[in-house]
Scaffold this motif. Structure first.
Motif, PDB file in Angstrom:
ATOM      1  N   ARG A   1      -6.803  -4.496  -5.297  1.00 25.68           N
ATOM      2  CA  ARG A   1      -6.874  -5.250  -4.045  1.00 25.68           C
ATOM      3  C   ARG A   1      -8.225  -5.930  -3.802  1.00 25.68           C
ATOM      4  O   ARG A   1      -8.261  -7.064  -3.308  1.00 25.68           O
ATOM      5  CB  ARG A   1      -6.502  -4.344  -2.877  1.00 25.68           C
ATOM      6  CG  ARG A   1      -6.139  -5.104  -1.606  1.00 25.68           C
ATOM      7  CD  ARG A   1      -5.586  -4.144  -0.580  1.00 25.68           C
ATOM      8  NE  ARG A   1      -4.449  -3.423  -1.109  1.00 25.68           N
ATOM      9  CZ  ARG A   1      -4.315  -2.094  -1.067  1.00 25.68           C
ATOM     10  NH1 ARG A   1      -5.257  -1.360  -0.525  1.00 25.68           N
ATOM     11  NH2 ARG A   1      -3.242  -1.518  -1.556  1.00 25.68           N
TER      12      ARG A   1
ATOM     13  N   GLY B   1       0.832  -1.194   0.000  1.00 27.96           N
ATOM     14  CA  GLY B   1       0.000   0.000   0.000  1.00 27.96           C
ATOM     15  C   GLY B   1       0.875   1.256   0.000  1.00 27.96           C
ATOM     16  O   GLY B   1       1.857   1.353  -0.739  1.00 27.96           O
TER      17      GLY B   1
ATOM     18  N   GLU C   1      -3.358   1.397   5.592  1.00 26.36           N
ATOM     19  CA  GLU C   1      -4.670   1.819   5.134  1.00 26.36           C
ATOM     20  C   GLU C   1      -5.144   3.024   5.930  1.00 26.36           C
ATOM     21  O   GLU C   1      -4.754   3.212   7.080  1.00 26.36           O
ATOM     22  CB  GLU C   1      -5.678   0.678   5.299  1.00 26.36           C
ATOM     23  CG  GLU C   1      -5.337  -0.531   4.451  1.00 26.36           C
ATOM     24  CD  GLU C   1      -5.246  -0.194   2.980  1.00 26.36           C
ATOM     25  OE1 GLU C   1      -6.105   0.548   2.475  1.00 26.36           O
ATOM     26  OE2 GLU C   1      -4.308  -0.629   2.328  1.00 26.36           O
TER      27      GLU C   1
ATOM     28  N   ARG D   1      -4.675  -0.075  -4.606  1.00 25.46           N
ATOM     29  CA  ARG D   1      -6.007   0.258  -4.122  1.00 25.46           C
ATOM     30  C   ARG D   1      -7.087  -0.185  -5.111  1.00 25.46           C
ATOM     31  O   ARG D   1      -8.210  -0.500  -4.714  1.00 25.46           O
ATOM     32  CB  ARG D   1      -6.112   1.758  -3.873  1.00 25.46           C
ATOM     33  CG  ARG D   1      -5.221   2.260  -2.744  1.00 25.46           C
ATOM     34  CD  ARG D   1      -5.401   3.745  -2.517  1.00 25.46           C
ATOM     35  NE  ARG D   1      -6.745   4.030  -2.018  1.00 25.46           N
ATOM     36  CZ  ARG D   1      -7.085   4.005  -0.740  1.00 25.46           C
ATOM     37  NH1 ARG D   1      -6.184   3.686   0.184  1.00 25.46           N
ATOM     38  NH2 ARG D   1      -8.308   4.291  -0.352  1.00 25.46           N
ATOM     39  N   THR D   2      -6.769  -0.206  -6.383  1.00 31.46           N
ATOM     40  CA  THR D   2      -7.756  -0.575  -7.403  1.00 31.46           C
ATOM     41  C   THR D   2      -7.949  -2.084  -7.496  1.00 31.46           C
ATOM     42  O   THR D   2      -9.077  -2.582  -7.603  1.00 31.46           O
ATOM     43  CB  THR D   2      -7.330  -0.030  -8.774  1.00 31.46           C
ATOM     44  OG1 THR D   2      -7.189   1.393  -8.702  1.00 31.46           O
ATOM     45  CG2 THR D   2      -8.359  -0.388  -9.839  1.00 31.46           C
TER      46      THR D   2
END
Length: 222
Positions: A133, A88, A219, A130-131
């Motif tokens: 995951r 991340g 996150e 993020r897209t």
């Protein structure tokens, strides 16, 4: 080809912009943005997750140093898509450490362009992480994980190529041809990166699926 040769003393290096091309405002903006990204990554990285980040930093460092000649320059694996999936935001500090060591030890890239080069590789890593995951959530099939990981690997290289070409193009008209060549040079790397990252993702899904979830501290905290 002259513009290409000027991008690095030893020929064109994939995903690394050499010193002496970009204007001071671009360099300053890149350094500032990279500093913010590294700060966010460090803030969200827990102590127990540092070994994972260290292993991926080492893998990124080694992969980026194994160059395959292509005629106009050389190409290499990047693995920033894999770093985005597993780290991340922590991909920012991991990548900046590897790039700093490469600049100091092997004179790849440079310290003045460290911020820009970090952005070129770390921003796509965070975005694809993020897209993609959600595709790797627990219970997904191995085929879905393979496809999602491949998308992350190839997508990160593609986004990095676009950012790198845009940064190079800002150097002036004489670098526009080099910017276009940069995009073309990344096509085979994008395909290779997709295959490699897809296979790694599928393997991890089978043996250690929890590694495909980045550190919780990476996150956003509600």
């Amino acid at each position: 080809m002259g513009a290409l040769a000027s991008l690095a003393p030893e020929g064109f290096r994939l995903m690394h912009i050499a010193e002496g091309i970009l204007s001071p405002p671009v360099l300053a903006g890149g350094a500032l943005a990279a500093t913010v990204g590294v700060g966010i990554g460090l803030r969200r990285l827990r102590d127990e997750d540092i070994p994972r980040a260290a292993v991926l930093t080492a893998g990124f460092f080694v992969a980026s140093l194994i160059h395959i000649p292509t005629g106009a320059g050389s190409v290499h694996l990047v693995l920033n898509g894999l770093m985005g999936l597993m780290l991340g935001w922590a991909a920012f500090p991991a990548i900046v450490v590897a790039l700093t060591l490469q600049a100091l030890i092997f004179q790849v890239g440079g310290l003045t362009v460290l911020g820009i080069n970090t952005l070129i590789m770390a921003v796509p890593a965070v975005l694809v992480g993020r897209t993609v995951r959600p595709l790797l959530a627990s219970g997904r099939s191995a085929r879905t994980v393979l496809a999602g990981s491949a998308m992350a690997g190839g997508g990160a290289v593609a986004l990095g190529a676009i950012l790198g070409a845009a940064a190079v193009a800002l150097g002036g008209r004489e670098f526009h041809a080099a910017a276009g060549a940069l995009l073309l040079l990344h096509v085979p790397v994008m395909l290779t990166e997709a295959m490699v990252t897809g296979c790694i993702g599928a393997f991890l899904h089978r043996v250690r699926p929890e590694l495909l979830v980045p550190p919780q501290a990476a996150e956003p905290v509600p």
